[in-house]
Design a protein around this motif. Structure first.
Motif, PDB file in Angstrom:
ATOM      1  N   GLY A  27       0.791  -1.223   0.000  1.00 47.80           N
ATOM      2  CA  GLY A  27       0.000   0.000   0.000  1.00 47.80           C
ATOM      3  C   GLY A  27       0.822   1.271   0.000  1.00 47.80           C
ATOM      4  N   GLU A  28       2.115   1.166   0.244  1.00 47.65           N
ATOM      5  CA  GLU A  28       2.985   2.341   0.190  1.00 47.65           C
ATOM      6  C   GLU A  28       3.263   2.680  -1.274  1.00 47.65           C
ATOM      7  OE1 GLU A  28       4.457   4.323   2.707  1.00 47.65           O
ATOM      8  OE2 GLU A  28       2.914   3.325   3.894  1.00 47.65           O
ATOM      9  N   PRO A  29       3.673   3.920  -1.563  1.00 46.77           N
ATOM     10  CA  PRO A  29       3.977   4.285  -2.957  1.00 46.77           C
ATOM     11  C   PRO A  29       5.136   3.463  -3.517  1.00 46.77           C
ATOM     12  CG  PRO A  29       3.826   6.237  -1.570  1.00 46.77           C
ATOM     13  CD  PRO A  29       3.796   5.044  -0.656  1.00 46.77           C
ATOM     14  N   TYR A  30       5.055   3.213  -4.821  1.00 42.87           N
ATOM     15  CA  TYR A  30       6.169   2.548  -5.494  1.00 42.87           C
ATOM     16  C   TYR A  30       7.330   3.525  -5.560  1.00 42.87           C
ATOM     17  CZ  TYR A  30       3.389  -1.467  -6.831  1.00 42.87           C
ATOM     18  OH  TYR A  30       2.636  -2.612  -6.791  1.00 42.87           O
ATOM     19  N   PRO A  31       8.532   3.083  -5.188  1.00 50.55           N
ATOM     20  CA  PRO A  31       9.673   3.992  -5.231  1.00 50.55           C
ATOM     21  C   PRO A  31      10.099   4.258  -6.674  1.00 50.55           C
ATOM     22  CG  PRO A  31      10.384   1.792  -4.573  1.00 50.55           C
ATOM     23  CD  PRO A  31       8.884   1.754  -4.680  1.00 50.55           C
ATOM     24  N   GLY A  32      10.622   5.439  -6.875  1.00 54.08           N
ATOM     25  CA  GLY A  32      11.116   5.793  -8.201  1.00 54.08           C
ATOM     26  C   GLY A  32      11.143   7.290  -8.390  1.00 54.08           C
ATOM     27  N   SER A  33      11.552   7.682  -9.569  1.00 50.52           N
ATOM     28  CA  SER A  33      11.673   9.097  -9.905  1.00 50.52           C
ATOM     29  C   SER A  33      10.428   9.592 -10.614  1.00 50.52           C
ATOM     30  CB  SER A  33      12.863   9.317 -10.845  1.00 50.52           C
ATOM     31  OG  SER A  33      14.047   8.867 -10.247  1.00 50.52           O
ATOM     32  N   VAL A  34       9.951  10.756 -10.199  1.00 47.17           N
ATOM     33  CA  VAL A  34       8.862  11.405 -10.917  1.00 47.17           C
ATOM     34  C   VAL A  34       9.442  11.945 -12.211  1.00 47.17           C
ATOM     35  CG1 VAL A  34       7.238  13.324 -10.888  1.00 47.17           C
ATOM     36  CG2 VAL A  34       7.578  11.944  -8.825  1.00 47.17           C
ATOM     37  N   VAL A  35       8.865  11.520 -13.335  1.00 48.76           N
ATOM     38  CA  VAL A  35       9.394  11.930 -14.642  1.00 48.76           C
ATOM     39  C   VAL A  35       8.427  12.808 -15.424  1.00 48.76           C
ATOM     40  CG1 VAL A  35      10.960   9.972 -14.844  1.00 48.76           C
ATOM     41  CG2 VAL A  35       8.636   9.791 -15.766  1.00 48.76           C
ATOM     42  N   GLY A  36       7.212  12.947 -14.941  1.00 47.86           N
ATOM     43  CA  GLY A  36       6.269  13.783 -15.670  1.00 47.86           C
ATOM     44  C   GLY A  36       4.995  14.036 -14.900  1.00 47.86           C
ATOM     45  N   HIS A  37       4.250  15.006 -15.405  1.00 51.06           N
ATOM     46  CA  HIS A  37       2.952  15.369 -14.838  1.00 51.06           C
ATOM     47  C   HIS A  37       1.975  15.530 -15.990  1.00 51.06           C
ATOM     48  CE1 HIS A  37       5.881  16.733 -11.824  1.00 51.06           C
ATOM     49  NE2 HIS A  37       4.946  16.382 -10.958  1.00 51.06           N
ATOM     50  N   TRP A  38       0.802  14.942 -15.824  1.00 44.17           N
ATOM     51  CA  TRP A  38      -0.251  15.085 -16.828  1.00 44.17           C
ATOM     52  C   TRP A  38      -1.450  15.733 -16.169  1.00 44.17           C
ATOM     53  CZ3 TRP A  38       0.262   9.233 -18.201  1.00 44.17           C
ATOM     54  CH2 TRP A  38       1.412   9.031 -18.981  1.00 44.17           C
ATOM     55  N   VAL A  39      -1.972  16.775 -16.810  1.00 43.59           N
ATOM     56  CA  VAL A  39      -3.174  17.452 -16.338  1.00 43.59           C
ATOM     57  C   VAL A  39      -4.123  17.638 -17.514  1.00 43.59           C
ATOM     58  CG1 VAL A  39      -2.021  18.678 -14.453  1.00 43.59           C
ATOM     59  CG2 VAL A  39      -2.165  19.737 -16.690  1.00 43.59           C
ATOM     60  N   GLY A  40      -5.342  17.984 -17.226  1.00 49.21           N
ATOM     61  CA  GLY A  40      -6.311  18.291 -18.270  1.00 49.21           C
ATOM     62  C   GLY A  40      -6.479  17.163 -19.263  1.00 49.21           C
ATOM     63  N   ASN A  41      -6.373  17.514 -20.544  1.00 49.06           N
ATOM     64  CA  ASN A  41      -6.573  16.533 -21.610  1.00 49.06           C
ATOM     65  C   ASN A  41      -5.537  15.418 -21.585  1.00 49.06           C
ATOM     66  OD1 ASN A  41      -8.837  17.827 -22.571  1.00 49.06           O
ATOM     67  ND2 ASN A  41      -7.740  18.958 -24.149  1.00 49.06           N
ATOM     68  N   GLU A  42      -4.295  15.747 -21.201  1.00 54.07           N
ATOM     69  CA  GLU A  42      -3.266  14.702 -21.120  1.00 54.07           C
ATOM     70  C   GLU A  42      -3.667  13.632 -20.110  1.00 54.07           C
ATOM     71  OE1 GLU A  42       0.187  17.195 -20.154  1.00 54.07           O
ATOM     72  OE2 GLU A  42       1.148  16.282 -21.902  1.00 54.07           O
ATOM     73  N   ALA A  43      -4.145  14.066 -18.945  1.00 56.01           N
ATOM     74  CA  ALA A  43      -4.562  13.118 -17.908  1.00 56.01           C
ATOM     75  C   ALA A  43      -5.780  12.325 -18.374  1.00 56.01           C
ATOM     76  CB  ALA A  43      -4.870  13.854 -16.606  1.00 56.01           C
ATOM     77  N   ALA A  44      -6.735  13.020 -18.966  1.00 52.85           N
ATOM     78  CA  ALA A  44      -7.955  12.342 -19.442  1.00 52.85           C
ATOM     79  C   ALA A  44      -7.620  11.326 -20.530  1.00 52.85           C
ATOM     80  CB  ALA A  44      -8.958  13.370 -19.957  1.00 52.85           C
ATOM     81  N   ASP A  45      -6.736  11.693 -21.456  1.00 54.49           N
ATOM     82  CA  ASP A  45      -6.346  10.777 -22.532  1.00 54.49           C
ATOM     83  C   ASP A  45      -5.635   9.548 -21.980  1.00 54.49           C
ATOM     84  OD1 ASP A  45      -7.463  12.570 -24.318  1.00 54.49           O
ATOM     85  OD2 ASP A  45      -5.531  13.334 -25.053  1.00 54.49           O
ATOM     86  N   ALA A  46      -4.747   9.748 -21.002  1.00 55.81           N
ATOM     87  CA  ALA A  46      -4.025   8.621 -20.400  1.00 55.81           C
ATOM     88  C   ALA A  46      -4.992   7.696 -19.668  1.00 55.81           C
ATOM     89  CB  ALA A  46      -2.940   9.124 -19.452  1.00 55.81           C
ATOM     90  N   LEU A  47      -5.925   8.264 -18.918  1.00 54.31           N
ATOM     91  CA  LEU A  47      -6.900   7.439 -18.207  1.00 54.31           C
ATOM     92  C   LEU A  47      -7.803   6.686 -19.182  1.00 54.31           C
ATOM     93  CD1 LEU A  47      -7.840   9.803 -15.251  1.00 54.31           C
ATOM     94  CD2 LEU A  47      -6.555   7.659 -15.125  1.00 54.31           C
ATOM     95  N   ALA A  48      -8.127   7.316 -20.308  1.00 53.22           N
ATOM     96  CA  ALA A  48      -8.939   6.633 -21.321  1.00 53.22           C
ATOM     97  C   ALA A  48      -8.169   5.449 -21.904  1.00 53.22           C
ATOM     98  CB  ALA A  48      -9.350   7.602 -22.420  1.00 53.22           C
ATOM     99  N   LEU A  49      -6.874   5.648 -22.191  1.00 47.31           N
ATOM    100  CA  LEU A  49      -6.048   4.542 -22.695  1.00 47.31           C
ATOM    101  C   LEU A  49      -5.986   3.401 -21.687  1.00 47.31           C
ATOM    102  CD1 LEU A  49      -2.814   5.982 -24.383  1.00 47.31           C
ATOM    103  CD2 LEU A  49      -4.489   4.424 -25.387  1.00 47.31           C
ATOM    104  N   ILE A  50      -5.768   3.751 -20.428  1.00 47.91           N
ATOM    105  CA  ILE A  50      -5.682   2.729 -19.387  1.00 47.91           C
ATOM    106  C   ILE A  50      -7.018   2.001 -19.263  1.00 47.91           C
ATOM    107  CG2 ILE A  50      -5.374   2.353 -16.902  1.00 47.91           C
ATOM    108  CD1 ILE A  50      -3.402   4.812 -17.034  1.00 47.91           C
TER     109      ILE A  50
END
Length: 127
Positions: A27-50
């Motif tokens: 339940g803890e976050p997966y370790p790693g580096s944050v490489v990007g941020h998606w908001v708005g249409n980018e986030a919606a498009d990614a969630l639609a793909l998933i």
């Protein structure tokens, strides 16, 4: 791939993580580096793909995810859900307040066009 509907509609920001290992505590976050941020249409498009990822069969690799996302609500105070994607064994593991137990482990077809498009988005997010 089923994603909790209330989490999708509440997502304001997706943080893309290049995963470097597995959490030491479930339940803890997966370790790693944050490489990007998606908001708005980018986030919606990614969630639609998933959400459109077709189911698949388990492959053997031991679950070694390379990419993950953390979906945040508008206030950015709470992670709605985190999903880790292993393109080797074709498994997705999700956890978070919005994830019911039946959705915590899912299989997907990593060779499907939707999966390859998602992988391309992950790679494009990497600096």
């Amino acid at each position: 791939m089923p994603i909790p509907v209330e989490a999708v509609t509440a997502t304001a920001l997706i943080v893309v993580v290049r995963i470097s290992g597995l959490p030491t505590v479930p339940g803890e976050p997966y370790p790693g580096s944050v490489v990007g941020h998606w908001v708005g249409n980018e986030a919606a498009d990614a969630l639609a793909l998933i959400g459109d990822l077709p189911g698949g069969e388990q492959h053997r690799c031991g679950f070694s995810p390379g990419w993950g996302i953390r979906a945040y609500e508008d206030s950015l105070d709470r992670v709605l859900f985190e999903a880790a994607f292993c393109f080797g064994c074709h498994e997705i593991r999700m956890h978070g307040a919005a994830v019911p137990p039946p959705l915590t482990k899912q299989l997907f077809d990593a060779e499907a066009p939707q999966a390859q498009a998602l992988l391309a988005l992950f790679r494009a997010a990497t600096p």
